[in-house]
Design an enzyme around this catalytic site. Structure first.
Site, PDB file in Angstrom:
ATOM      1  N   HIS A  99       0.802  -1.231   0.000  1.00 24.77           N
ATOM      2  CA  HIS A  99       0.000   0.000   0.000  1.00 24.77           C
ATOM      3  C   HIS A  99       0.831   1.276   0.000  1.00 24.77           C
ATOM      4  CE1 HIS A  99      -4.523   0.853   0.859  1.00 24.77           C
ATOM      5  NE2 HIS A  99      -4.080   1.497  -0.189  1.00 24.77           N
ATOM      6  N   ASP A 126     -10.283  -0.805   3.037  1.00 19.97           N
ATOM      7  CA  ASP A 126      -9.146  -1.290   3.824  1.00 19.97           C
ATOM      8  C   ASP A 126      -9.606  -1.652   5.228  1.00 19.97           C
ATOM      9  OD1 ASP A 126      -6.492  -1.515   4.948  1.00 19.97           O
ATOM     10  OD2 ASP A 126      -5.775   0.012   3.564  1.00 19.97           O
ATOM     11  N   HIS A 128      -7.521  -1.113   7.521  1.00 23.90           N
ATOM     12  CA  HIS A 128      -6.700  -0.142   8.252  1.00 23.90           C
ATOM     13  C   HIS A 128      -6.926   1.272   7.722  1.00 23.90           C
ATOM     14  CE1 HIS A 128      -4.529  -4.052   8.012  1.00 23.90           C
ATOM     15  NE2 HIS A 128      -4.357  -3.850   9.307  1.00 23.90           N
ATOM     16  N   ASP A 130      -4.369   3.560   7.548  1.00 22.98           N
ATOM     17  CA  ASP A 130      -3.149   3.989   6.847  1.00 22.98           C
ATOM     18  C   ASP A 130      -2.953   5.504   6.923  1.00 22.98           C
ATOM     19  OD1 ASP A 130      -2.808   1.319   6.308  1.00 22.98           O
ATOM     20  OD2 ASP A 130      -3.458   1.442   4.218  1.00 22.98           O
ATOM     21  N   HIS A 143       3.710   1.415   4.579  1.00 27.20           N
ATOM     22  CA  HIS A 143       2.421   1.125   3.931  1.00 27.20           C
ATOM     23  C   HIS A 143       1.252   1.571   4.821  1.00 27.20           C
ATOM     24  CE1 HIS A 143       1.528  -3.212   5.654  1.00 27.20           C
ATOM     25  NE2 HIS A 143       1.969  -2.390   6.564  1.00 27.20           N
ATOM     26  N   ASP A 228      -7.304  -2.370  -0.864  1.00 31.22           N
ATOM     27  CA  ASP A 228      -6.342  -3.187  -0.122  1.00 31.22           C
ATOM     28  C   ASP A 228      -6.960  -4.587   0.025  1.00 31.22           C
ATOM     29  OD1 ASP A 228      -4.944  -4.431   2.082  1.00 31.22           O
ATOM     30  OD2 ASP A 228      -4.387  -2.467   2.866  1.00 31.22           O
ATOM     31  N   ASP A 230      -6.766  -6.622   2.252  1.00 30.62           N
ATOM     32  CA  ASP A 230      -7.275  -6.923   3.597  1.00 30.62           C
ATOM     33  C   ASP A 230      -8.612  -6.248   3.906  1.00 30.62           C
ATOM     34  OD1 ASP A 230      -6.735  -4.338   4.721  1.00 30.62           O
ATOM     35  OD2 ASP A 230      -4.681  -4.931   5.191  1.00 30.62           O
ATOM     36  N   GLU A 273      -1.443  -4.770  -1.840  1.00 31.62           N
ATOM     37  CA  GLU A 273      -1.181  -5.682  -0.713  1.00 31.62           C
ATOM     38  C   GLU A 273      -1.328  -7.161  -1.047  1.00 31.62           C
ATOM     39  OE1 GLU A 273       0.128  -5.123   2.331  1.00 31.62           O
ATOM     40  OE2 GLU A 273       0.310  -2.956   2.114  1.00 31.62           O
TER      41      GLU A 273
HETATM   42  N1  LIG Z   1      -1.593  -1.072   4.179  1.00 27.99           N
HETATM   43  C1  LIG Z   1      -1.627  -1.837   5.253  1.00 27.99           C
HETATM   44  N2  LIG Z   1      -1.848  -3.124   5.203  1.00 27.99           N
HETATM   45  N3  LIG Z   1      -1.421  -1.224   6.408  1.00 27.99           N
HETATM   46  C2  LIG Z   1      -1.376  -1.887   7.655  1.00 27.99           C
HETATM   47  C3  LIG Z   1      -0.906  -0.956   8.721  1.00 27.99           C
HETATM   48  C4  LIG Z   1      -0.933  -1.628  10.046  1.00 27.99           C
HETATM   49  C5  LIG Z   1      -0.551  -0.754  11.217  1.00 27.99           C
HETATM   50  N4  LIG Z   1      -1.516   0.299  11.415  1.00 27.99           N
HETATM   51  C6  LIG Z   1       0.839  -0.167  11.043  1.00 27.99           C
HETATM   52  O1  LIG Z   1       0.946   1.023  10.856  1.00 27.99           O
HETATM   53  O2  LIG Z   1       1.798  -0.883  11.050  1.00 27.99           O
HETATM   54 MN   LIG Z   2      -3.793  -0.470   3.449  1.00 23.76          MN
HETATM   55 MN   LIG Z   3      -4.853  -2.854   5.233  1.00 23.71          MN
END
Ligand SMILES: NC(=[NH2+])NCCC[C@H](N)C(=O)O
Ligand SMILES: [Mn+2]
Ligand SMILES: [Mn+2]
Length: 308
Positions: A99, A126, A128, A130, A143, A228, A230, A273
């Site tokens: 990402h 997503d 998350h 981000d 990411h 993403d 996820d 991702e």
């Molecule tokens: N693009 C993603 N999968 N991001 C996940 C980030 C997970 C977590 N918030 C971190 O900063 O490490």
């Molecule tokens: Mn993401």
């Molecule tokens: Mn994510």
């Protein structure tokens, strides 16, 4: 259906976190037949192969946890440039890559939007948010920072200066179920529309999305979608390093894509991702291709009206 001039841009970015494998993403999409699938729908396809990061320069950050800073800066530079150019020529689809590629793709889309005097909106699908910065990230994984960068948060001094900031009120997040404390605090003071899975459980996924799409329509905006892996429930999409239980179902995900298609507003797309190393016989890559097909007009049948 109006054929689109799709531009497929391979972006094997793998610097956004420590676990490797997203560099194989572009080839997994090719193997899963992305280009053929979109051609069958009647679209024109241009394939740019894989792009590379810009030459690396020394870069440092106060936060010593930050991982692969120079490489991610190099990717941001080259991706922003190809995104701005491709937005002027057609409908760019970024085959990720993790990402962190969106620091560049969204920055480039925003630069293009500013150049044609239209507002850019961003839909973030997503688990998350981000929304970290290099200074707030606990994992050091960049990411987790693209929305922080493109909305102009502080802490990105080592990165290319943003040609155009995306206002937080133009960002909608769907599918959230893992938000760090620092992100949650920053989110409170932003105007982003953040819909977590509870919200979606209670209200359905169509309602918040339609409200957002109406706003894009009324503002005559361009719309960048960042998908993403996820966002999806791990039971249907295992090939991602950051799975979180309780994600979007197969039908929720397709519905989002179908509504996006009907809105005729989407102007650029990230597929991010995917880690093919973690996949089960290509099922996640195949699903991402099917979802892209729905976004680009595949439907079960052509309904005469939609009023039942
Ligand atoms: N693009 C993603 N999968 N991001 C996940 C980030 C997970 C977590 N918030 C971190 O900063 O490490
Ligand atoms: Mn993401
Ligand atoms: Mn994510």
């Amino acid at each position: 259906m109006t054929p689109r001039n799709c531009i497929l841009i391979g972006a094997p970015v793998d610097s956004g976190k420590r676990r490797r494998g997203c560099q194989m993403g572009p080839d997994a999409y090719r193997t899963a037949g992305l280009s053929e699938t979109l051609k069958e729908l009647g679209h024109n396809i241009r394939e740019l192969g894989n792009i590379q990061h810009a030459p690396l320069r020394e870069a440092s950050c106060e936060n010593e946890m930050v991982y692969a800073l120079s490489e991610t800066i190099g990717w941001t530079e080259s991706l922003a440039e190809s995104a701005a150019k491709a937005c002027g020529e057609g409908f760019p689809i970024f085959l990720g890559g993790d990402h962190s590629l969106s620091l560049g793709s969204v920055a480039g889309a925003a630069a293009y939007a500013a150049s044609v005097d239209r507002p850019l909106f961003v839909l973030w699908l997503d688990a998350h948010t981000d929304y970290h910065t290099p200074l707030t990230t606990g994992s050091g994984h960049l990411h987790g920072t693209p929305l922080g960068y493109v909305t102009g948060r502080e802490g990105f001094e080592a990165f290319p200066p943003l040609p155009a900031v995306v206002p937080t009120e133009n960002v909608c997040l769907l599918g959230l179920r893992s938000v760090d404390a620092a992100e949650s605090a920053a989110l409170q003071t932003s105007e982003m529309q953040a819909h977590d899975m509870r919200d979606i459980d209670e209200n359905g996924i169509a309602r918040p999305l339609k409200a957002f799409l109406d706003r894009v329509e009324n503002a005559n905006g361009l719309l960048h979608v960042s998908l993403d892996v996820d966002f999806l429930d791990p039971s249907i999409a295992p090939a991602v390093g950051t799975t979180v239980p309780g994600g979007a179902t197969y039908r929720e995900a397709h519905l989002v894509m179908e509504l996006l298609h009907d809105s005729e507003r989407v102007t650029s797309l990230d597929l991010v991702e995917l880690n093919p190393f973690l996949d089960e016989r290509g099922r996640t890559a195949n699903l991402m291709v099917e979802l892209t097909a729905s976004l680009l007009g595949r439907r079960v049948f052509d309904r005469p009206t939609r009023s039942y």
